[in-house]
Write a protein that holds these residues in place. Structure first.
Motif, PDB file in Angstrom:
ATOM      1  N   MET A   7       0.827  -1.199   0.000  1.00 54.30           N
ATOM      2  CA  MET A   7       0.000   0.000   0.000  1.00 54.30           C
ATOM      3  C   MET A   7       0.871   1.263   0.000  1.00 54.30           C
ATOM      4  SD  MET A   7      -2.510   1.576   2.852  1.00 54.30           S
ATOM      5  CE  MET A   7      -0.989   1.998   3.663  1.00 54.30           C
ATOM      6  N   ILE A   8       0.541   2.199  -0.848  1.00 58.16           N
ATOM      7  CA  ILE A   8       1.264   3.471  -0.879  1.00 58.16           C
ATOM      8  C   ILE A   8       0.442   4.487  -0.084  1.00 58.16           C
ATOM      9  CG2 ILE A   8       2.206   5.310  -2.352  1.00 58.16           C
ATOM     10  CD1 ILE A   8       3.529   2.588  -2.824  1.00 58.16           C
ATOM     11  N   PRO A   9       0.987   5.020   1.014  1.00 56.25           N
ATOM     12  CA  PRO A   9       0.212   5.963   1.836  1.00 56.25           C
ATOM     13  C   PRO A   9      -0.153   7.220   1.042  1.00 56.25           C
ATOM     14  CG  PRO A   9       2.237   5.294   2.950  1.00 56.25           C
ATOM     15  CD  PRO A   9       2.332   4.793   1.541  1.00 56.25           C
ATOM     16  N   GLN A  10      -1.421   7.594   1.132  1.00 55.12           N
ATOM     17  CA  GLN A  10      -1.920   8.753   0.390  1.00 55.12           C
ATOM     18  C   GLN A  10      -2.169   9.971   1.278  1.00 55.12           C
ATOM     19  OE1 GLN A  10      -2.734   8.983  -3.132  1.00 55.12           O
ATOM     20  NE2 GLN A  10      -1.299   7.284  -3.019  1.00 55.12           N
ATOM     21  N   HIS A  11      -2.224   9.727   2.576  1.00 53.23           N
ATOM     22  CA  HIS A  11      -2.497  10.872   3.457  1.00 53.23           C
ATOM     23  C   HIS A  11      -1.594  10.877   4.689  1.00 53.23           C
ATOM     24  CE1 HIS A  11      -5.493   7.997   5.398  1.00 53.23           C
ATOM     25  NE2 HIS A  11      -4.857   8.446   6.443  1.00 53.23           N
ATOM     26  N   ASN A  12      -1.407  12.078   5.221  1.00 51.77           N
ATOM     27  CA  ASN A  12      -0.665  12.251   6.468  1.00 51.77           C
ATOM     28  C   ASN A  12      -1.458  13.267   7.283  1.00 51.77           C
ATOM     29  OD1 ASN A  12       1.024  12.836   8.581  1.00 51.77           O
ATOM     30  ND2 ASN A  12       2.872  13.083   7.329  1.00 51.77           N
ATOM     31  N   MET A  13      -2.130  12.777   8.311  1.00 57.03           N
ATOM     32  CA  MET A  13      -3.072  13.621   9.054  1.00 57.03           C
ATOM     33  C   MET A  13      -2.498  14.207  10.347  1.00 57.03           C
ATOM     34  SD  MET A  13      -5.510  13.745   7.004  1.00 57.03           S
ATOM     35  CE  MET A  13      -6.788  14.588   7.955  1.00 57.03           C
ATOM     36  N   GLN A  14      -1.173  14.093  10.512  1.00 59.77           N
ATOM     37  CA  GLN A  14      -0.624  14.775  11.686  1.00 59.77           C
ATOM     38  C   GLN A  14       0.651  15.522  11.300  1.00 59.77           C
ATOM     39  OE1 GLN A  14       0.583  14.617  16.362  1.00 59.77           O
ATOM     40  NE2 GLN A  14       0.002  12.658  15.468  1.00 59.77           N
ATOM     41  N   ILE A  15       0.435  16.793  10.979  1.00 63.26           N
ATOM     42  CA  ILE A  15       1.544  17.658  10.573  1.00 63.26           C
ATOM     43  C   ILE A  15       1.433  18.972  11.344  1.00 63.26           C
ATOM     44  CG2 ILE A  15       2.614  18.901   8.649  1.00 63.26           C
ATOM     45  CD1 ILE A  15       1.447  16.753   6.765  1.00 63.26           C
ATOM     46  N   LYS A  66     -11.895   2.120  11.868  1.00 59.49           N
ATOM     47  CA  LYS A  66     -11.039   2.655  10.810  1.00 59.49           C
ATOM     48  C   LYS A  66      -9.780   3.289  11.418  1.00 59.49           C
ATOM     49  CE  LYS A  66     -13.843   1.627   7.440  1.00 59.49           C
ATOM     50  NZ  LYS A  66     -13.550   0.400   6.684  1.00 59.49           N
ATOM     51  N   PHE A  67      -8.806   3.431  10.563  1.00 53.40           N
ATOM     52  CA  PHE A  67      -7.521   3.984  10.976  1.00 53.40           C
ATOM     53  C   PHE A  67      -7.156   5.166  10.078  1.00 53.40           C
ATOM     54  CE2 PHE A  67      -7.743  -0.376  12.337  1.00 53.40           C
ATOM     55  CZ  PHE A  67      -7.223  -0.338  13.616  1.00 53.40           C
ATOM     56  N   ALA A  68      -6.243   5.996  10.576  1.00 58.05           N
ATOM     57  CA  ALA A  68      -5.735   7.126   9.787  1.00 58.05           C
ATOM     58  C   ALA A  68      -4.221   7.099   9.894  1.00 58.05           C
ATOM     59  CB  ALA A  68      -6.278   8.441  10.334  1.00 58.05           C
ATOM     60  N   LEU A  69      -3.555   7.520   8.839  1.00 58.57           N
ATOM     61  CA  LEU A  69      -2.094   7.523   8.855  1.00 58.57           C
ATOM     62  C   LEU A  69      -1.570   8.907   9.190  1.00 58.57           C
ATOM     63  CD1 LEU A  69      -1.447   5.473   5.582  1.00 58.57           C
ATOM     64  CD2 LEU A  69      -1.695   4.617   7.923  1.00 58.57           C
ATOM     65  N   GLY A  70      -0.498   8.939   9.949  1.00 60.04           N
ATOM     66  CA  GLY A  70       0.123  10.214  10.288  1.00 60.04           C
ATOM     67  C   GLY A  70       1.535   9.977  10.757  1.00 60.04           C
ATOM     68  N   THR A  71       2.372  11.005  10.605  1.00 62.99           N
ATOM     69  CA  THR A  71       3.769  10.852  11.046  1.00 62.99           C
ATOM     70  C   THR A  71       4.139  11.805  12.184  1.00 62.99           C
ATOM     71  OG1 THR A  71       4.675  12.486   9.502  1.00 62.99           O
ATOM     72  CG2 THR A  71       4.481  10.193   8.697  1.00 62.99           C
ATOM     73  N   ASP A  72       3.193  12.653  12.617  1.00 63.85           N
ATOM     74  CA  ASP A  72       3.505  13.649  13.646  1.00 63.85           C
ATOM     75  C   ASP A  72       4.716  14.481  13.206  1.00 63.85           C
ATOM     76  OD1 ASP A  72       3.225  15.066  15.950  1.00 63.85           O
ATOM     77  OD2 ASP A  72       3.718  13.441  17.324  1.00 63.85           O
ATOM     78  N   ALA A  73       4.611  15.003  11.981  1.00 66.73           N
ATOM     79  CA  ALA A  73       5.743  15.723  11.393  1.00 66.73           C
ATOM     80  C   ALA A  73       5.930  17.083  12.042  1.00 66.73           C
ATOM     81  CB  ALA A  73       5.517  15.894   9.888  1.00 66.73           C
ATOM     82  N   HIS A  74       7.154  17.337  12.471  1.00 60.20           N
ATOM     83  CA  HIS A  74       7.546  18.645  13.014  1.00 60.20           C
ATOM     84  C   HIS A  74       8.621  19.299  12.160  1.00 60.20           C
ATOM     85  CE1 HIS A  74       5.444  17.087  16.557  1.00 60.20           C
ATOM     86  NE2 HIS A  74       5.474  18.296  17.073  1.00 60.20           N
ATOM     87  N   GLY A 134       0.191  -4.959   7.589  1.00 61.44           N
ATOM     88  CA  GLY A 134      -0.883  -5.542   6.775  1.00 61.44           C
ATOM     89  C   GLY A 134      -2.075  -4.625   6.592  1.00 61.44           C
ATOM     90  N   ILE A 135      -1.875  -3.341   6.812  1.00 58.39           N
ATOM     91  CA  ILE A 135      -2.975  -2.376   6.656  1.00 58.39           C
ATOM     92  C   ILE A 135      -3.280  -2.181   5.154  1.00 58.39           C
ATOM     93  CG2 ILE A 135      -1.419  -0.357   6.670  1.00 58.39           C
ATOM     94  CD1 ILE A 135      -4.487  -0.091   8.701  1.00 58.39           C
ATOM     95  N   GLY A 136      -4.568  -2.055   4.849  1.00 63.12           N
ATOM     96  CA  GLY A 136      -4.968  -1.858   3.457  1.00 63.12           C
ATOM     97  C   GLY A 136      -5.852  -0.628   3.332  1.00 63.12           C
ATOM     98  N   GLU A 137      -6.107  -0.216   2.113  1.00 63.88           N
ATOM     99  CA  GLU A 137      -6.948   0.967   1.855  1.00 63.88           C
ATOM    100  C   GLU A 137      -8.293   0.888   2.579  1.00 63.88           C
ATOM    101  OE1 GLU A 137      -6.250   3.772   0.520  1.00 63.88           O
ATOM    102  OE2 GLU A 137      -4.291   3.224  -0.332  1.00 63.88           O
ATOM    103  N   SER A 138      -8.877  -0.304   2.626  1.00 63.13           N
ATOM    104  CA  SER A 138     -10.219  -0.444   3.219  1.00 63.13           C
ATOM    105  C   SER A 138     -10.214  -0.251   4.729  1.00 63.13           C
ATOM    106  CB  SER A 138     -10.807  -1.811   2.861  1.00 63.13           C
ATOM    107  OG  SER A 138      -9.962  -2.818   3.369  1.00 63.13           O
ATOM    108  N   ASP A 139      -9.026  -0.256   5.342  1.00 57.27           N
ATOM    109  CA  ASP A 139      -8.942  -0.025   6.792  1.00 57.27           C
ATOM    110  C   ASP A 139      -8.885   1.457   7.126  1.00 57.27           C
ATOM    111  OD1 ASP A 139      -8.606  -2.803   7.645  1.00 57.27           O
ATOM    112  OD2 ASP A 139      -6.677  -2.692   6.621  1.00 57.27           O
TER     113      ASP A 139
END
Ligand SMILES: [Zn+2]
Ligand SMILES: [Zn+2]
Length: 244
Positions: free
Chosen positions: A1-9, A208-216, A235-240
């Protein structure tokens, strides 16, 4: 899976972020990193109307930049007790999303468990998570379950101490209330077995889950090859994932 979002910046509005983190720079880095959606999630750690206005002013900055990618404006609000989240509901409603940090135990104002044992932290933390879900305006719970910022705590023991029946009940509630849990590949590495269990339990209840890196810092915005490898290992997929 290629991450499409980063919700913690975090932008320059967060004191802990690099002064290079203007929203313009963030967008440039995110575009270069191949992201489709980013979330600006500056901190609010105390109830403070002036601070809430600063968070809302990020909308104007984004509007002026008129980015071609999807830029969502939210915040990372500290929860200071199971029933107390520092952002007002009226502000939360205006934001695109709200991260409720349920484990900012390193902040003085955040309620602590009665004793410092892993079991007490685990029990207290589950109460915090349930409070964040019950609040009704939480979009994502960032850096969940791993209480990494609490020093001199056996973190593996905390993960082992979560009452699994309680955990299951709370995850079910989160799924019903459309509250997602963040997965940060840079944290997952430290507790892969636990997060695999979380994913399995979560799927059973429709969580559901969200992806983030806590980017500073600018280089923390895009996902590295190692990050992608970690997410694939989980093993996370788009549907998660939540749609953001
Ligand atoms: Zn945080
Ligand atoms: Zn953060």
């Amino acid at each position: 899976m290629i991450p499409q979002h980063n919700m913690q910046i975090h932008s320059i509005l967060s004191n802990c972020a690099s002064r290079e983190m203007t929203i313009e720079r963030i967008i440039n880095e995110a575009e270069r990193g191949g992201l489709a959606t980013i979330g600006i999630s500056d901190h609010i750690d105390l109830p403070d109307p002036a601070r809430q206005n600063q968070l809302l002013a990020n909308f104007e900055i984004v509007e002026k930049l008129n980015p071609s990618m999807n830029v969502r404006v939210g915040c990372e609000a500290s929860q200071i007790a199971p029933n107390t989240i520092v952002v007002d509901k009226a502000t939360a409603q205006q934001l695109d999303f709200v991260l409720v940090a349920t484990n900012h135990y390193h902040l003085r104002q955040v309620e602590k468990p009665h004793d410092t044992s892993p079991a007490s932290y685990a029990a207290h933390y589950l109460r915090m998570v349930e409070g964040a879900i019950d609040w009704g305006y939480t979009t994502i719970i960032p850096h969940p379950f791993l209480l990494a910022k609490v020093r001199e705590l056996d973190h593996a023991q905390v993960l082992a101490s979560y009452n699994r029946d309680e955990l299951h009940r709370i995850l079910h509630k989160a799924a019903d209330m459309n509250v997602a849990f963040e997965l940060n590949p840079r944290h997952l590495r430290h507790a892969m077995d636990f997060f695999k269990e979380l994913l399995t339990l979560g799927r059973q209840v429709g969580l559901k889950f969200a992806l983030g890196t806590d980017a500073h810092k600018p280089h923390e915005i895009a996902y590295s090859e190692e990050d992608v490898e970690t997410l694939n290992q989980l093993g996370i997929g788009e549907s998660d994932l939540i749609v953001v």
